[in-house]
Design an enzyme around this catalytic site. Sequence first.
Site, mmCIF file in Angstrom:
data_model
loop_
_atom_site.group_PDB
_atom_site.id
_atom_site.type_symbol
_atom_site.label_atom_id
_atom_site.label_comp_id
_atom_site.label_asym_id
_atom_site.label_seq_id
_atom_site.Cartn_x
_atom_site.Cartn_y
_atom_site.Cartn_z
ATOM 1 N NE ARG A 94 -3.284 -0.468 3.194
ATOM 2 C CZ ARG A 94 -4.322 -1.194 3.504
ATOM 3 N NH1 ARG A 94 -5.234 -0.737 2.001
ATOM 4 N NH2 ARG A 94 -3.706 -2.235 3.983
ATOM 5 C CE1 TYR A 95 0.427 3.814 3.914
ATOM 6 C CE2 TYR A 95 0.201 1.689 4.400
ATOM 7 C CZ TYR A 95 -0.368 2.772 4.103
ATOM 8 O OH TYR A 95 -1.699 3.600 5.707
ATOM 9 N NE ARG A 98 4.369 1.953 6.108
ATOM 10 C CZ ARG A 98 4.101 2.977 6.206
ATOM 11 N NH1 ARG A 98 5.591 3.785 5.195
ATOM 12 N NH2 ARG A 98 3.569 4.151 5.984
ATOM 13 C CB CYS A 107 -7.036 -15.292 15.804
ATOM 14 S SG CYS A 107 -6.658 -14.307 14.115
ATOM 15 C CB CYS A 111 -12.063 -9.018 17.822
ATOM 16 S SG CYS A 111 -9.955 -9.613 18.358
ATOM 17 C CB CYS A 114 -12.096 -9.265 13.340
ATOM 18 S SG CYS A 114 -10.422 -9.338 12.661
ATOM 19 N NE ARG A 116 -5.518 -7.559 7.459
ATOM 20 C CZ ARG A 116 -5.068 -6.798 7.735
ATOM 21 N NH1 ARG A 116 -4.093 -7.634 8.696
ATOM 22 N NH2 ARG A 116 -4.016 -6.230 6.826
ATOM 23 C CG ASP A 276 -10.677 -0.900 9.648
ATOM 24 O OD1 ASP A 276 -10.843 0.841 9.806
ATOM 25 O OD2 ASP A 276 -9.801 -1.307 10.380
ATOM 26 C CG ASP A 313 -6.348 1.526 7.480
ATOM 27 O OD1 ASP A 313 -5.837 1.984 6.172
ATOM 28 O OD2 ASP A 313 -6.037 0.616 8.381
ATOM 29 C CE LYS A 320 -2.900 1.224 10.020
ATOM 30 N NZ LYS A 320 -2.447 0.387 9.130
#
Length: 356
Positions: A94-95, A98, A107, A111, A114, A116, A276, A313, A320
């Site tokens: 995305r950047y 990185r 996981c 959560c 979440c 994702r 999000d 985001d 972000k």
Amino acid sequence: MTSAPRLRRLTSPKDLIEAGLAEPARLAELEAVADRYAIALTPALAALIDPGDPADPIARQFVPSPRELIRDPAERDDPIGDDAMSPVKGLVHRYPDRVLIKLAAVCAVYCRFCFRRERVGPGAGALSAAEFAAALDYVRERPGIWEVIFTGGDPLTLAPRRIAEATEALAAIAHVKVMRWHTRLPVAAPEQVTRAMARALKAEGKTTVVAVHANHPRELTENARAACRRLAAEGAMLVSQSVLLKGVNDDEDTLADLMRAFVEAGVKPYYLHHGDLAPGTAHWRTSIAKGQDLMRGLRARLSGLATPAYMLDIPGGRGKVPIGPQWIRGAGAGEHVVTDPRGVEHVYADRLGAGR
Ligand code: SF4
């Protein structure tokens, strides 16, 4: 060598009911949510729950709610646009400097908020060897990639041997200087964060960063703090990640305690994420105005060391950005009005000398 004890997790509505974390009458509604989104709660986090408190902030994060099946029109399966920025499977670019590599799609806990949630779960699996090799080739061929962020799912759910293989493979690429691991394991299963795991994250001559996800100060137990210290003892830099969650941490006292708990555990408060637009998560989000008010309050109470940045985001993979309160506004003629942490405004004259 001793290995870490096996996780015994609660992974079904029946488990949650048997553990006293949900009323038996809720079985059908919990199963309706479980058909869509994975459930998992570790012993370490289950032990923090007060079953007599219907608003318990730990239970709220892991016990499903039927509201998860209500989708707001603005919500998206891929809220931060990973897919649009993914040139090879499991890698998001995305950047310029990185990339993310999604090593694992599982996981230790799931959560309920979440971001994702449409991508993670027990059936989702890890990157295959061939897929990881393709991601490595992508990084190797791009000298501008300075940092690799391992995420998922939770990459620390992998065995230390697999983690070490990933670390060594990336460490062999000269232009990769920083490896960052995003994880909830130090709070979800601190006993799994062994010295062997901490060593597996480290590579000679590279910087290792571990971003620890926790949302409520109770999550930073003595065991969780010890897990953080094991990571730091092997040379990792620790930063925090939290999500602003209605009914969990959307008040100044809880956020201040959370940020202080991070610092006490040797973790620098880094990001407080605005929720999000993931499907079925509207009941978790506060307004941005409320988030900014909370950040204003934190600034008055906490040192810079304990203050995170409040981040959004931008949907669609646009990146972000910090969305915290503004402390300064232009007042014309080289002057600005600056607000101090108590909310009092002051004029600041932006005087510059002549020449360079
Ligand atoms: S640990 Fe992270 S990736 Fe896993 S369910 Fe929680 S928020 Fe999602």
